[in-house]
Design an enzyme around this catalytic site. Structure first.
Site, short mmCIF file in Angstrom:
data_model
loop_
_atom_site.label_atom_id
_atom_site.label_comp_id
_atom_site.label_asym_id
_atom_site.label_seq_id
_atom_site.Cartn_x
_atom_site.Cartn_y
_atom_site.Cartn_z
CB CYS A 257 39.74 85.76 62.44
SG CYS A 257 40.33 84.06 62.49
N1 LIG Z 1 41.47 80.35 59.81
C1 LIG Z 1 42.18 81.06 60.64
O1 LIG Z 1 43.08 81.79 60.24
C2 LIG Z 1 41.90 81.02 62.15
C3 LIG Z 1 42.86 81.58 63.01
C4 LIG Z 1 42.65 81.51 64.37
C5 LIG Z 1 41.49 80.92 64.88
N2 LIG Z 1 40.56 80.40 64.02
C6 LIG Z 1 39.37 79.77 64.61
O2 LIG Z 1 39.53 78.36 64.55
C7 LIG Z 1 38.27 77.73 64.33
C8 LIG Z 1 38.32 76.88 63.07
O3 LIG Z 1 38.61 77.71 61.97
P1 LIG Z 1 39.11 77.14 60.57
O4 LIG Z 1 39.53 78.33 59.77
O5 LIG Z 1 40.08 76.03 60.77
O6 LIG Z 1 37.73 76.54 59.99
P2 LIG Z 1 37.56 75.55 58.73
O7 LIG Z 1 36.17 75.75 58.25
O8 LIG Z 1 38.71 75.72 57.79
O9 LIG Z 1 37.69 74.11 59.37
C9 LIG Z 1 36.78 73.57 60.28
C10 LIG Z 1 36.60 72.09 59.98
O10 LIG Z 1 35.71 71.54 60.96
C11 LIG Z 1 34.94 70.54 60.33
N3 LIG Z 1 33.75 70.27 61.13
C12 LIG Z 1 32.63 71.03 61.26
N4 LIG Z 1 31.77 70.44 62.13
C13 LIG Z 1 32.36 69.29 62.54
C14 LIG Z 1 31.95 68.26 63.42
N5 LIG Z 1 30.79 68.31 64.08
N6 LIG Z 1 32.80 67.22 63.61
C15 LIG Z 1 33.98 67.17 62.95
N7 LIG Z 1 34.42 68.11 62.12
C16 LIG Z 1 33.61 69.18 61.92
C17 LIG Z 1 34.65 71.12 58.96
O11 LIG Z 1 34.30 70.11 58.03
C18 LIG Z 1 35.99 71.79 58.62
O12 LIG Z 1 36.84 70.93 57.91
C19 LIG Z 1 37.26 78.86 64.25
O13 LIG Z 1 36.72 79.07 65.52
C20 LIG Z 1 38.10 80.07 63.87
O14 LIG Z 1 37.53 81.29 64.30
C21 LIG Z 1 40.76 80.42 62.66
#
Ligand SMILES: NC(=O)c1ccc[n+]([C@@H]2O[C@H](COP(=O)([O-])OP(=O)(O)OC[C@H]3O[C@@H](n4cnc5c(N)ncnc54)[C@H](O)[C@@H]3O)[C@@H](O)[C@H]2O)c1
Length: 415
Positions: A257
């Protein structure tokens, strides 16, 4: 309700579990077959979700890779990654791909919510047209909203249930539907004027942290020159009961983030001929912090009469934050890279990270590594390490996290 979650990572999986625990049916979709297979076996790959949380969910949580399975859902929530390109611009590839796949199966009256962090305008200007390829129109035929995720991996005092949830829909009805959805799992849902306000709120929260962390990182560097203990100063300022909020310096910002999201807003601002200087400056200061930390290690070795070249440097903690194994954008990687470039023999100990394939390294046994280390550096302070014993065992211990303040040792150096 039947709820689809697209993207089962740090954000999507806890959300899927929360909805299933509240008695809803969840279609949990990920493009990564290994994650889906793991969940089908009842095995979690996210530290905050133990396997024991998955077991009681039974058939209420259905892992899948098939978008067609989402057609029967009342609502679909998108939680895919939103990284930066090599030139530090928003990379919406995952969002565009998942939106295009969802459009093929989208049904009238479904609610679609985007949770991925992104710049204001993404839901209306980018996602709505992709979903409209279904032949259905956002705001009339189906509902569309943005709701930022506020999860903080490793945190236990605030959960999905107790953290207030923001929602902003394309229309009043979209907002109402999103409010009803999140009321299933959140104690408080706050409805904003539209998706743009919700998108920007999330960026404000993250940029607020980035700017303040940069400020204390810079202060730590100044305190080094002034020979003032920055931790004592921060502790002192924190006694003020109003008008001050504590931020701590460290080896640099990591995670998915804070090092990334501010640049989403900077990109959007540039489209409007506006150059947000706080964002760029904070990014610059925070990105330079690992190099400053590598220099502090170099100075400590110099004081021992040793060059970096050929010296054994033990890094304690390489994940980006304490208590989790997430390596994304971790400053430890940059510190290790810089020391290696100068010929240092780098090894690391981290109970949460078994290996660093890009360096050909595996986490070493702490006691064995202490015997040969010329210097040890606390880059991420995982709980459970006896830093007093570490200080006794090595010629120099450098603390970039301020966790050794209770320890009095001549060979201890703090940021
Ligand atoms: N990790 C955090 O602490 C956090 C906190 C707040 C917001 N976010 C936001 O949330 C979003 C996701 O973050 P995250 O940390 O969960 O990411 P992550 O990489 O842990 O998970 C994302 C998942 O999406 C899947 N994916 C990718 N493309 C895909 C598709 N076309 N169809 C289906 N699945 C697909 C990936 O395989 C992965 O498992 C981001 O925008 C991030 O900025 C993250």
């Amino acid at each position: 309700m039947k709820i689809g979650i697209i993207g089962l990572g740090y954000v999507g999986l806890p959300l899927a579990v929360a909805f299933a625990e509240s008695g809803n049916d969840v279609i949990a979709l990920d493009a990564d077959k290994r994650k889906v297979e793991s969940l089908a076996r009842g095995e979690s790959y996210i530290e905050d979700i133990p396997d024991s949380d998955l077991a009681p969910l039974g058939e209420r949580l259905t892992p899948t890779t098939r978008y067609a399975d989402l057609a029967s859902c009342n609502a679909v929530i998108i939680c895919v990654p939103t990284p930066l390109t090599g030139s530090r611009e928003p990379d919406l590839t995952y969002l565009i791909d998942s939106g295009a796949e969802l459009a093929k199966v989208l049904q009238p009256n479904q609610l679609v919510v985007l949770e991925s962090t992104t710049y204001p305008g993404t839901t209306r200007e980018r996602l709505a047209p992709i979903l409209a390829e279904s032949g259905l129109s956002a705001g009339t035929d189906f509902h569309l909203a943005f709701s930022p995720e506020r999860i903080d991996p490793g945190r236990t005092d605030y959960t999905v249930r107790t953290t207030p949830k923001l929602v902003g829909g394309l229309t009043e009805e979209c907002s109402k539907r999103a409010e009803e959805l999140y009321a299933l799992i959140c104690e408080q849902v706050i409805v904003l004027s539209g998706p743009e306000a919700a998108e920007l709120s999330k960026l404000l929260e993250n940029i607020f942290r980035s700017v303040n962390i940069a400020f204390v990182n810079e202060l730590a560097q100044l305190c080094d020159r002034l020979e003032i203990d920055v931790w004592e100063v921060i502790d002192a300022a924190s006694t003020k009961p109003f008008g001050f909020m504590r931020f701590e310096p460290g080896p640099g910002m990591g995670g998915h983030c804070l090092p990334i999201d501010p640049f989403y807003l900077a990109f959007k601002a540039r489209e409007h001929d506006f150059y947000p200087e706080f964002i760029e400056l904070a990014g610059k200061v925070n990105q330079a912090q690992p190099a400053y930390c590598a220099e502090r290690i170099e100075r400590a070795l110099n004081d021992l009469g040793k060059p970096v070249k050929g010296s054994n440097v033990l890094i304690l903690g390489v994940s980006y934050k304490a208590g989790v194994g997430d390596m994304r954008e971790s400053p430890a990687l940059k510190i290790a890279e810089l020391l290696r470039e100068r010929g240092g023999e780098v090894c690391y100990h981290d109970p949460h990270v078994a290996e660093l394939p890009q360096f050909g390294l595996r986490s070493v046994d702490l006691d064995a590594a202490l015997e040969t280390a010329d210097v040890a550096a606390i880059v991420t302070a995982h709980p459970g390490v006896d830093y007093g014993a570490v200080a006794e065992a090595v010629p120099a211990l450098i603390d970039f996290r301020g966790v050794t303040r209770e320890i009095d040792a001549a060979n201890l150096i703090r940021l």
